[in-house]
Motif scaffolding. Sequence first.
Motif, PDB file in Angstrom:
ATOM      1  N   MET A 197     -28.979  14.112 -33.528  1.00  0.00           N
ATOM      2  CA  MET A 197     -29.186  14.300 -32.081  1.00  0.00           C
ATOM      3  C   MET A 197     -30.464  15.110 -31.831  1.00  0.00           C
ATOM      4  N   GLY A 223     -29.347  25.901 -40.248  1.00  0.00           N
ATOM      5  CA  GLY A 223     -28.479  24.993 -39.512  1.00  0.00           C
ATOM      6  C   GLY A 223     -29.168  24.157 -38.463  1.00  0.00           C
ATOM      7  N   SER A 224     -30.507  24.185 -38.438  1.00  0.00           N
ATOM      8  CA  SER A 224     -31.190  23.423 -37.395  1.00  0.00           C
ATOM      9  C   SER A 224     -31.322  21.946 -37.755  1.00  0.00           C
ATOM     10  N   GLY A 225     -30.989  21.604 -38.983  1.00  0.00           N
ATOM     11  CA  GLY A 225     -30.982  20.180 -39.347  1.00  0.00           C
ATOM     12  C   GLY A 225     -32.112  19.746 -40.258  1.00  0.00           C
ATOM     13  N   LYS A 226     -32.800  20.719 -40.892  1.00  0.00           N
ATOM     14  CA  LYS A 226     -33.936  20.365 -41.740  1.00  0.00           C
ATOM     15  C   LYS A 226     -33.508  19.482 -42.912  1.00  0.00           C
ATOM     16  N   THR A 227     -32.432  19.909 -43.582  1.00  0.00           N
ATOM     17  CA  THR A 227     -31.974  19.152 -44.737  1.00  0.00           C
ATOM     18  C   THR A 227     -31.498  17.762 -44.305  1.00  0.00           C
ATOM     19  N   LEU A 228     -30.797  17.743 -43.183  1.00  0.00           N
ATOM     20  CA  LEU A 228     -30.303  16.475 -42.630  1.00  0.00           C
ATOM     21  C   LEU A 228     -31.458  15.528 -42.336  1.00  0.00           C
ATOM     22  N   ASN A 349     -37.192  28.340 -44.043  1.00  0.00           N
ATOM     23  CA  ASN A 349     -36.884  29.184 -42.891  1.00  0.00           C
ATOM     24  C   ASN A 349     -38.156  29.934 -42.554  1.00  0.00           C
TER      25      ASN A 349
HETATM   26  N1  LIG Z   1     -29.738  17.367 -34.690  1.00  0.00           N
HETATM   27  C1  LIG Z   1     -28.535  17.297 -35.262  1.00  0.00           C
HETATM   28  N2  LIG Z   1     -27.707  16.269 -34.994  1.00  0.00           N
HETATM   29  C2  LIG Z   1     -26.506  16.195 -35.575  1.00  0.00           C
HETATM   30  N3  LIG Z   1     -26.032  17.096 -36.449  1.00  0.00           N
HETATM   31  C3  LIG Z   1     -26.793  18.140 -36.748  1.00  0.00           C
HETATM   32  C4  LIG Z   1     -28.090  18.296 -36.184  1.00  0.00           C
HETATM   33  N4  LIG Z   1     -28.642  19.417 -36.692  1.00  0.00           N
HETATM   34  C5  LIG Z   1     -27.734  19.949 -37.518  1.00  0.00           C
HETATM   35  N5  LIG Z   1     -26.616  19.192 -37.570  1.00  0.00           N
HETATM   36  C6  LIG Z   1     -25.410  19.477 -38.356  1.00  0.00           C
HETATM   37  O1  LIG Z   1     -25.570  20.762 -38.916  1.00  0.00           O
HETATM   38  C7  LIG Z   1     -25.470  20.714 -40.325  1.00  0.00           C
HETATM   39  C8  LIG Z   1     -26.463  21.656 -40.941  1.00  0.00           C
HETATM   40  O2  LIG Z   1     -27.744  21.124 -40.881  1.00  0.00           O
HETATM   41  P1  LIG Z   1     -28.762  21.285 -42.079  1.00  0.00           P
HETATM   42  O3  LIG Z   1     -28.051  21.583 -43.333  1.00  0.00           O
HETATM   43  O4  LIG Z   1     -29.653  20.137 -42.071  1.00  0.00           O
HETATM   44  O5  LIG Z   1     -29.534  22.590 -41.597  1.00  0.00           O
HETATM   45  P2  LIG Z   1     -30.799  23.277 -42.257  1.00  0.00           P
HETATM   46  O6  LIG Z   1     -31.844  23.370 -41.211  1.00  0.00           O
HETATM   47  O7  LIG Z   1     -31.155  22.608 -43.495  1.00  0.00           O
HETATM   48  O8  LIG Z   1     -30.241  24.741 -42.508  1.00  0.00           O
HETATM   49  P3  LIG Z   1     -30.636  25.793 -43.675  1.00  0.00           P
HETATM   50  O9  LIG Z   1     -31.927  26.429 -43.251  1.00  0.00           O
HETATM   51  O10 LIG Z   1     -29.513  26.790 -43.628  1.00  0.00           O
HETATM   52  O11 LIG Z   1     -30.715  25.048 -44.935  1.00  0.00           O
HETATM   53  C9  LIG Z   1     -25.684  19.277 -40.691  1.00  0.00           C
HETATM   54  O12 LIG Z   1     -24.988  18.913 -41.845  1.00  0.00           O
HETATM   55  C10 LIG Z   1     -25.176  18.544 -39.476  1.00  0.00           C
HETATM   56  O13 LIG Z   1     -23.796  18.315 -39.612  1.00  0.00           O
END
Ligand SMILES: Nc1ncnc2c1ncn2[C@@H]1O[C@H](COP(=O)(O)OP(=O)(O)OP(=O)(O)O)[C@@H](O)[C@H]1O
Length: 510
Positions: A197, A223-228, A349
């Motif tokens: 999203m 948790g902002s979704g970078k890995t995703l 981060n």
């Molecule tokens: N834009 C989005 N749309 C849908 N789900 C999301 C979105 N962003 C985050 N999520 C949800 O939040 C979870 C955490 O996201 P992710 O692991 O990608 O964060 P990150 O930025 O890699 O965090 P970190 O810095 O802690 O590694 C995902 O597995 C997903 O379920």
Amino acid sequence: MLARVLSCAVIGLDGELVEVEVDIARGEPKMFLVGLPDAAVQESKERVRSAIKNSGLTWPFNQRIIVNLAPADLRKEGPAYDLPIAIGMLLATGQVVADISDAAFIGELALTGDVRPVRGTLPMVALAKDRGLKRIFVPTANAGEAALVEGVNVHPVGTLKELAAHLLGALPIAPMRTPPPSAPPPGPQVTDFSEIMGQEHVKRALEVAAAGGHNLVMRGPPGSGKTLLARALPSILPPMTPDEAMEVTRIYSVAGLLASGAGLVTTRPFRAPHHTISNAGLVGGGSTPRPGEITLANRGILFLDELPEFDPRVLEVLRQPLEDRIVTISRAKHSVTFPANFALVGALNPCPCGYYNDPSRDCVCPPQVVSRYQRRISGPLLDRIDLFVDVPRVEYEKLASGVRAEPSIAVAERVAQAREVQHARFAASGAGPSRLNAEMNPQQVREHVQEILDPAASDLLRLAVKQLDLSARAFHRLLKLARTIADLGRHDRVGQAHVAEAIQYRERVE
Ligand SMILES: Nc1ncnc2c1ncn2[C@@H]1O[C@H](COP(=O)(O)OP(=O)(O)OP(=O)(O)O)[C@@H](O)[C@H]1O
Ligand SMILES: [Mg+2]
């Protein structure tokens, strides 16, 4: 009696023919293994002895056995010579009588006589075929990859006993005829763009990176979704060409990473090594060099999550492969070159606590800690990153809206079109092997970008170079990126809007 059996070795990603000679004569009851074998080959004596006995065959007691592996200057490694040594023993003792001059044998033996899989079957079979051999006997688990080589009969072998029966004509093993099943993706499951999203600007940056083969770094709070987002990148890349798929399968064969029975790898690699990885793990190594993560990521993505956590010295070794798209590992006797043509995607981060510059949460890191954290990634590495994107947290409304975003398949189509434009351009100009915009050399940048700039784009560039104090490399990076953005919009000339978007992707140090 003397018996000769052909087998294969692997050096780098290529096969090499090895001849196994077994000589059995009266004398002191002892077995010698000569011809530069390593420890695993030495242990083959014990495995072959047990396998022969446990297969209901006879071991020649009270005889002197010499096994010679040729050519003598090639270091023999691993357990793949078990099977040819065993067959040599059976021939030399007259337990098997057969003409095997047109055949090669590859496989490790378990003590029970079962044949176990080995690394590098695909390049070994390809080599055997090139050398005019007609039949290859391989472990059943490796038969899928072996069958990718056309024009040679691949016989899957389950046990030593079965092979002996086949050679005696008692119970023939049929060669593989059916096309082997394609291998599952070597990485984790791919996310679709439609499942993510918001983050439209990050998706756009990923699209640009995919279209031109550019390296990209994402920065944002936990948790902002970078890995995703990174995991979604393979879903918008074009499928591999048959040649690329073969090259990747060969690499995974040599690395021993193909699943049992698997054939062609058809999905682009996505490798995400942990930040504790060693130099050798990343670029490859070992006494007989094995591919590292950068080679396993060839034709795909190398994702380095939590970039500042990696040892700076480990990141440093990426500089050369990022430039050359190959890696050469030198050893005393020989050096091998592996392909390493990947796109680098990094995530980090903004600071150790993760909330520097966050609109809704306070960062608890002292300022000097923030800048030290960001400086952990060396300048020369950052200088090879074309796109930097900030990934803020998605607002609740967007997450909860349930509106499905554009699916990957639609984005992938634009990426594929932009890549076609690039291939056509580079082919028409005959300008070397460059295939994507990120791979352009300075002369190509001049020809395909600078010489056909809009006047307005030129003005903007001049302003940007002055005000942002861009280095020569940063300037070139900007031009390549603008070229890709123009290609995505199907514009021949690079315009002001393209340059303006490219400028947005520059690194902003705090
Ligand atoms: N834009 C989005 N749309 C849908 N789900 C999301 C979105 N962003 C985050 N999520 C949800 O939040 C979870 C955490 O996201 P992710 O692991 O990608 O964060 P990150 O930025 O890699 O965090 P970190 O810095 O802690 O590694 C995902 O597995 C997903 O379920
Ligand atoms: Mg993450």
